[in-house]
Design an enzyme around this catalytic site. Structure first.
Site, PDB file in Angstrom:
ATOM      1  N   TYR A   1       0.683  -1.438   0.096  1.00 25.66           N
ATOM      2  CA  TYR A   1      -0.124  -0.411   0.116  1.00 25.66           C
ATOM      3  C   TYR A   1       1.354   1.252   0.135  1.00 25.66           C
ATOM      4  O   TYR A   1       1.891   1.729   0.346  1.00 25.66           O
ATOM      5  CB  TYR A   1      -0.976  -0.296   1.723  1.00 25.66           C
ATOM      6  CG  TYR A   1      -2.094  -0.520   0.887  1.00 25.66           C
ATOM      7  CD1 TYR A   1      -2.666   0.839   0.281  1.00 25.66           C
ATOM      8  CD2 TYR A   1      -2.823  -0.833   1.093  1.00 25.66           C
ATOM      9  CE1 TYR A   1      -4.646   1.195   0.104  1.00 25.66           C
ATOM     10  CE2 TYR A   1      -4.453  -1.548   0.900  1.00 25.66           C
ATOM     11  CZ  TYR A   1      -4.852  -0.468  -0.184  1.00 25.66           C
ATOM     12  OH  TYR A   1      -6.346  -0.645   0.000  1.00 25.66           O
TER      13      TYR A   1
ATOM     14  N   GLU B   1      -0.368   4.773  -0.788  1.00 26.39           N
ATOM     15  CA  GLU B   1      -1.191   5.957  -0.649  1.00 26.39           C
ATOM     16  C   GLU B   1      -0.913   7.549  -0.712  1.00 26.39           C
ATOM     17  O   GLU B   1       0.398   7.440  -0.103  1.00 26.39           O
ATOM     18  CB  GLU B   1      -2.990   5.907  -0.210  1.00 26.39           C
ATOM     19  CG  GLU B   1      -3.474   5.154  -0.378  1.00 26.39           C
ATOM     20  CD  GLU B   1      -4.976   5.101   0.820  1.00 26.39           C
ATOM     21  OE1 GLU B   1      -4.584   5.214   2.280  1.00 26.39           O
ATOM     22  OE2 GLU B   1      -5.945   4.697   0.463  1.00 26.39           O
TER      23      GLU B   1
ATOM     24  N   ASP C   1      -7.363  12.852 -25.009  1.00 22.89           N
ATOM     25  CA  ASP C   1      -6.818  11.530 -24.399  1.00 22.89           C
ATOM     26  C   ASP C   1      -6.276  10.045 -26.091  1.00 22.89           C
ATOM     27  O   ASP C   1      -6.978   9.763 -26.930  1.00 22.89           O
ATOM     28  CB  ASP C   1      -8.140  10.542 -24.650  1.00 22.89           C
ATOM     29  CG  ASP C   1      -8.449   9.206 -24.118  1.00 22.89           C
ATOM     30  OD1 ASP C   1      -6.841   8.663 -24.374  1.00 22.89           O
ATOM     31  OD2 ASP C   1      -9.485   8.535 -23.798  1.00 22.89           O
TER      32      ASP C   1
ATOM     33  N   THR D   1      -3.356   5.946 -21.754  1.00 19.73           N
ATOM     34  CA  THR D   1      -3.650   4.028 -21.338  1.00 19.73           C
ATOM     35  C   THR D   1      -2.135   3.431 -21.792  1.00 19.73           C
ATOM     36  O   THR D   1      -1.883   4.484 -22.316  1.00 19.73           O
ATOM     37  CB  THR D   1      -4.907   2.890 -21.630  1.00 19.73           C
ATOM     38  OG1 THR D   1      -4.429   3.095 -23.595  1.00 19.73           O
ATOM     39  CG2 THR D   1      -6.358   3.543 -22.551  1.00 19.73           C
TER      40      THR D   1
ATOM     41  N   LYS E   1      -2.262  -0.178 -24.850  1.00 23.36           N
ATOM     42  CA  LYS E   1      -2.497  -0.735 -26.149  1.00 23.36           C
ATOM     43  C   LYS E   1      -1.562  -0.643 -27.159  1.00 23.36           C
ATOM     44  O   LYS E   1      -0.646  -1.441 -26.862  1.00 23.36           O
ATOM     45  CB  LYS E   1      -3.595   0.219 -26.641  1.00 23.36           C
ATOM     46  CG  LYS E   1      -5.025   0.515 -25.752  1.00 23.36           C
ATOM     47  CD  LYS E   1      -5.884   1.426 -26.255  1.00 23.36           C
ATOM     48  CE  LYS E   1      -7.045   1.425 -24.981  1.00 23.36           C
ATOM     49  NZ  LYS E   1      -7.717   1.404 -24.945  1.00 23.36           N
TER      50      LYS E   1
ATOM     51  N   ARG F   1      -1.790  -3.421 -18.004  1.00 22.21           N
ATOM     52  CA  ARG F   1      -2.870  -2.625 -18.147  1.00 22.21           C
ATOM     53  C   ARG F   1      -2.860  -1.328 -16.981  1.00 22.21           C
ATOM     54  O   ARG F   1      -3.140  -1.769 -15.656  1.00 22.21           O
ATOM     55  CB  ARG F   1      -4.056  -3.346 -17.783  1.00 22.21           C
ATOM     56  CG  ARG F   1      -4.544  -4.982 -18.557  1.00 22.21           C
ATOM     57  CD  ARG F   1      -5.586  -5.573 -18.663  1.00 22.21           C
ATOM     58  NE  ARG F   1      -6.929  -4.836 -19.367  1.00 22.21           N
ATOM     59  CZ  ARG F   1      -7.182  -4.990 -20.695  1.00 22.21           C
ATOM     60  NH1 ARG F   1      -6.362  -5.493 -20.708  1.00 22.21           N
ATOM     61  NH2 ARG F   1      -7.356  -4.047 -21.356  1.00 22.21           N
TER      62      ARG F   1
HETATM   63  N1  PLP Z   1      -9.952   5.990 -23.940  1.00 21.70           N
HETATM   64  C1  PLP Z   1      -9.550   5.907 -25.146  1.00 21.70           C
HETATM   65  C2  PLP Z   1      -9.351   6.674 -26.149  1.00 21.70           C
HETATM   66  C3  PLP Z   1      -9.567   4.280 -25.293  1.00 21.70           C
HETATM   67  O1  PLP Z   1      -9.997   3.585 -26.396  1.00 21.70           O
HETATM   68  C4  PLP Z   1     -10.330   3.483 -24.161  1.00 21.70           C
HETATM   69  C5  PLP Z   1     -10.435   1.990 -24.243  1.00 21.70           C
HETATM   70  O2  PLP Z   1     -10.377   1.270 -24.903  1.00 21.70           O
HETATM   71  C6  PLP Z   1     -10.492   3.769 -22.930  1.00 21.70           C
HETATM   72  C7  PLP Z   1      -9.635   5.619 -22.578  1.00 21.70           C
HETATM   73  C8  PLP Z   1     -10.752   3.474 -21.829  1.00 21.70           C
HETATM   74  O3  PLP Z   1      -9.347   2.455 -21.422  1.00 21.70           O
HETATM   75  P1  PLP Z   1     -10.047   1.532 -19.962  1.00 21.70           P
HETATM   76  O4  PLP Z   1     -10.435   0.115 -21.510  1.00 21.70           O
HETATM   77  O5  PLP Z   1      -8.658   1.692 -19.876  1.00 21.70           O
HETATM   78  O6  PLP Z   1     -10.730   1.797 -18.819  1.00 21.70           O
END
Ligand code: PLP
Length: 433
Positions: free
Chosen positions: A51, A53, A206, A232, A235, A241
Site C-alpha cells: 500500500y 497512498e 486522450d 492507457t 494498447k 493495463r
Molecule cells: N480512451 C480511449 C480513446 C480508449 O480507446 C479507451 C479504451 O478502449 C479508453 C480511453 C479506456 O480505457 P480502459 O478500457 O483502460 O478504461
C-alpha cells in the site's frame, strides 16, 4: 507456498487455454497487444503487496522507500519516453486505467454539470468522452457533466472541425477532448487549440490508442498544443493495463493542474496505487525509448497501410479512405452485411477483430463495420506481406458471411427469425408468466 498449477489447477487451466487462444489466433483488435515477458514479470511480482497512498515522499503508509524509488523512476521515464520537458510537464502514473484517468481529469478541472465536448462514440470516440443517446446518459461522464459530442463529416470520414467550432461557440464548453477509439487519422491539434482558445476551454488529448505511435514520433505530437494528455498503457504502448495523466506545470485558465489532477487521482477517486502495474509500466517506458520500439511503431503504421491498400484493391470502402495510424475501419454496409455477423464468422476462423459503428449507422446495436488494428500482429513479427494475406483472409470471411446470409434468406430459418422479431412472439412475456 504453492505455484498456481498445484494451488489452483482450475485457474491454471483457464489461463493455459487463454494463452493458447491468444497465440493461435490472428489478433487484430486495435486496442490489444502482447506485452513483454519483462513487463509481465514486474506485474506478477511482490509489488502487488504494498500500500502506498499518496505520492513519492508523501505517503500515508510506512515502508515505501523502494516504492518511492520505483514511482519516481516511472515518472521520469514517462516524461523521457514522450520527450516532454520535465520543467514544463508533470505526470501522474497512478490511474488504474484509461476511463478512470479521464474521469479524474474531469473532476480535477470541472465542476459537476460543467460542459465538455468529445468525439461522439458512434463516430469513433470513447464512452468516457461523454457518450449519451437521445434516451439515456450512458457514460458517467455524461451523467455528471453536460456533454455535447462533435462528429465526423460523413462525406469524408474526417472530424468536422467547422461544425465543432460552430457548436463550441454556442455551447461554450470548458473542456474539449481530442482522441478516439476508432479514428484512422490524426487529429488537427492546431485547429482544436484555436477553437478551445476562442471559447476559453481546456484542450485535452486522450492518446490511449496511439500513445506508442506518439512516443516513437510517427504521428503528430499532442503535447505541443494540449494542456493535458491522458493515455492507457496497454494498447500501442505495449505495457501493462493502466493509465497516465500528463499535465502542464504552469497554471492554465487559472487552474494549478498539477495539484488539481494529483488530488483528483488520490484522494479524489482512487486509493492505493497498483504498484505492480507501475513496475510493469516503468519497464514498458524503458522499452519505449529503444531504437527497436521506434522501428516497431514504424512497422505498425506501414503494416496498417499495406492492409488498407489491399482491402481497397479488393473493393472495400474504408472510413476516411485509408489510414495514417494503426487501424482501419471497414464499412461493410455497401455489401449488405453488418459488422456483428462478419465478426462472428471471422471468430470461427480464429481471426479476432471487432464490430464497430461507422458514420451514418442507423442503430448502434447493428454496427455497419469492422475495426482492424495492426499493433498485436506486428509485435508477433508480421510484416506487410502477412498483412496483405490478412486482408485476403478477411475478404474470404466476408464472402462466407454473405453466403451464409444468402442461405438463410431462402430458408425456413428466415421465417423463424422474422417470427422471433415480431410482436406476436415476446419471449419476455413467456418467461415472466
Ligand atoms: N480512451 C480511449 C480513446 C480508449 O480507446 C479507451 C479504451 O478502449 C479508453 C480511453 C479506456 O480505457 P480502459 O478500457 O483502460 O478504461
Amino acid at each position: 507456498d504453492h505455484g498456481l498449477s498445484e494451488a489452483d489447477p482450475e485457474v491454471r487451466s483457464i489461463i493455459d487455454k487463454e494463452k493458447e487462444r491468444q497465440f493461435k489466433s490472428l489478433e487484430l483488435i486495435a486496442s490489444e497487444n502482447f506485452t513483454s515477458r519483462a513487463v509481465m514479470e514486474a506485474v506478477g511480482s511482490c509489488l502487488t503487496n504494498k500500500y502506498s497512498e499518496g505520492l513519492p515522499g508523501k505517503r500515508y503508509y510506512g515502508g515505501n522507500e523502494y516504492i518511492d524509488e520505483l514511482e519516481t523512476l516511472c515518472q521520469q521515464r514517462a516524461l523521457e519516453a514522450f520527450q516532454v520537458d520535465g520543467k514544463k510537464w508533470g505526470v501522474n502514473v497512478q490511474p488504474l486505467s484509461g476511463s478512470p484517468a479521464n474521469f479524474e481529469v474531469y473532476t480535477a478541472i470541472l465542476k459537476p454539470h460543467d460542459r465538455l465536448m468529445g468525439l461522439d462514440l458512434p463516430h469513433g470516440g470513447h464512452l468516457s468522452h461523454g457518450f449519451m443517446t437521445p434516451k439515456r446518459r450512458v457514460s458517467g461522464t455524461s451523467i455528471y457533466f453536460e456533454s455535447m459530442p462533435y462528429r465526423l463529416d460523413e462525406s469524408t470520414g474526417l472530424v468536422d472541425y467547422d461544425m465543432l467550432e460552430k457548436t463550441a461557440i454556442l455551447f461554450r464548453p470548458k473542456l474539449i477532448i481530442a482522441g478516439a477509439s476508432a479514428y484512422p487519422r490524426d487529429f488537427d491539434y492546431p485547429r482544436m487549440r484555436k477553437i478551445a482558445d476562442s471559447v476559453g476551454a481546456f484542450l485535452m488529448m486522450d492518446m490511449a490508442h496511439i500513445s506508442g505511435l506518439v512516443a516513437a514520433s510517427v504521428v503528430a505530437n499532442p503535447f505541443e498544443y494540449c494542456d493535458i494528455v491522458t493515455t492507457t498503457t496497454h494498447k500501442s504502448l505495449r505495457g501493462p493495463r493502466g493509465g497516465m495523466i500528463f499535465f502542464k506545470k504552469d497554471p492554465v485558465l487559472g487552474v494549478d493542474l498539477e495539484s488539481a489532477i494529483n488530488n483528483a487521482v488520490f484522494p479524489g477517486l482512487q486509493g492505493g496505487p497498483h504498484n505492480h502495474t507501475i513496475g510493469g509500466l516503468a519497464v514498458c517506458l524503458k522499452h519505449a525509448q529503444s531504437p527497436e520500439f521506434k522501428a516497431y511503431q514504424n512497422k505498425v503504421v506501414s503494416n496498417c497501410r499495406a492492409l488498407a491498400s489491399r482491402l481497397t484493391e479488393l473493393g472495400y470502402k474504408l472510413v476516411s479512405g485509408g489510414s495514417d495510424n494503426h487501424l482501419v475501419l471497414v464499412d461493410l454496409r455497401p455489401l449488405g452485411i453488418d459488422g456483428a455477423r462478419a465478426e462472428k464468422i471471422l471468430d470461427l476462423a480464429s481471426i479476432t477483430l471487432n464490430k464497430n459503428s461507422v458514420p451514418g449507422d442507423k442503430s448502434a446495436l447493428v454496427p455497419g463495420g469492422i475495426r482492424i488494428g495492426s499493433p498485436a500482429m506486428t509485435t508477433r513479427g508480421f510484416s506487410e506481406k502477412e498483412f496483405v494475406a490478412i486482408a485476403d483472409f478477411i475478404h474470404e470471411g466476408v464472402q462466407i458471411t454473405l453466403e451464409a446470409k444468402r442461405l438463410v434468406s431462402g430458408s425456413k430459418l428466415q421465417d423463424f427469425m422474422k417470427f422471433v422479431a415480431s410482436p406476436d412472439f415476446s419471449l419476455m412475456d413467456k418467461v415472466s408468466d
